[in-house]
Design a protein around this motif. Sequence first.
Motif, PDB file in Angstrom:
ATOM      1  N   TRP A   1     103.012  19.361  29.240  1.00  0.00           N
ATOM      2  CA  TRP A   1     102.848  17.769  29.022  1.00  0.00           C
ATOM      3  C   TRP A   1     104.085  17.124  29.325  1.00  0.00           C
ATOM      4  O   TRP A   1     105.556  16.814  29.872  1.00  0.00           O
ATOM      5  CB  TRP A   1     102.670  17.230  28.365  1.00  0.00           C
TER       6      TRP A   1
ATOM      7  N   HIS B   1      99.544  15.973  34.629  1.00  0.00           N
ATOM      8  CA  HIS B   1      99.573  16.689  33.641  1.00  0.00           C
ATOM      9  C   HIS B   1      99.089  16.250  32.012  1.00  0.00           C
ATOM     10  O   HIS B   1      98.535  16.753  31.388  1.00  0.00           O
ATOM     11  CB  HIS B   1     101.333  16.512  33.183  1.00  0.00           C
ATOM     12  N   CYS B   2      99.311  14.489  32.127  1.00  0.00           N
ATOM     13  CA  CYS B   2      98.817  14.126  30.687  1.00  0.00           C
ATOM     14  C   CYS B   2      97.020  14.039  30.916  1.00  0.00           C
ATOM     15  O   CYS B   2      96.555  14.605  29.348  1.00  0.00           O
ATOM     16  CB  CYS B   2      98.819  11.769  30.587  1.00  0.00           C
TER      17      CYS B   2
END
Length: 334
Positions: free
Chosen positions: A225, A272-273
């Motif tokens: 992240w 990505h989160c």
Amino acid sequence: MSTRRPLVLIVVAAGLALAIVLAALAGAGLFAADHLAPITGPSTDPGELWAVPPIETSAIAVAAVLYALAVRRLGGVSGRRRLSFAAGLLIILAAVVSPLTGMAQQGLLTAHMLQHTLIGAVAPLLLLLGLPRDFATRLVGPVAMRRLQRLQHPAVAYPVWAVSTVLWLVPAVHHEVLHNSAIWIVQQFSFALFGLLLWAPVVESIPAPAWFSTGWKGGYMNGVWTLGLFIANVYWFSGTAFYESHAAAADAWGFEALEDQANAGTVMMILHCLLAFGAITYLFFRQAREGELSQRLIEAGLEPARVSAAIRAGGGEALARTHGIPVRTRPGID
């Protein structure tokens, strides 16, 4: 020589033949093989942006056939696992044949980033979830497994993935990707391969180091992240459009080059989160369940080493059931 090797060679040869046929059909004008560096400028008609890239499509077909043959030969793969592997292949297929790839190849950075993340993060996770540990270890054998364990060591996997991710985003490299079909193909394969490497120590189809427990995996995903956040912030706040090769496509789709770049950062950050924090959340609750189950098994008289090995391999609940130990506590009863 085992009967397995000739069969693999036959499937690979069939894949090469398929690639040749698709290339010939594309050359005859039946469909587009790619949309790199269009002479007439970027197209905004989705109907014109479909493509059937011969090498990528054939590689997906080969992977599907080899997986099906391995499952039939070895067994031990549930329906959900098979569905996960199939979903991973379908995501890659959609990412390389749909208008998304045409938009990416013609230079829309937002589309390129979405394709990058689908092939390099979402699909590899699903593919590895389709490879349960017992199946994967029997499939590769002890010698290959030891080599893969060295390669997927967290101290190797994360830096290699991070360097490859940044390298492909260097403007000079990115320019060549959009103008050279060979480099484009290499990029697509590297996304998938390094994505598999990234997820390998987390999913553990092949066992990771003993110290790389659930807590460490959470920290590892936080690193994933963090890199996505760093790249997104560079795209958002640099005030500079890094990719001249993307300007024409951005303009064709109604964006300024800097706006397209910021949108690409947003796409990377969102996915990505979702992946990293989804994994961290899952690992957090998994660690709580594992700790409770481990305590119950040890209190029941089982050896700590055996308990630890079973839980790490995902067999803690099966071990508990074998010994008649409740898997979960019942308030007021256990």
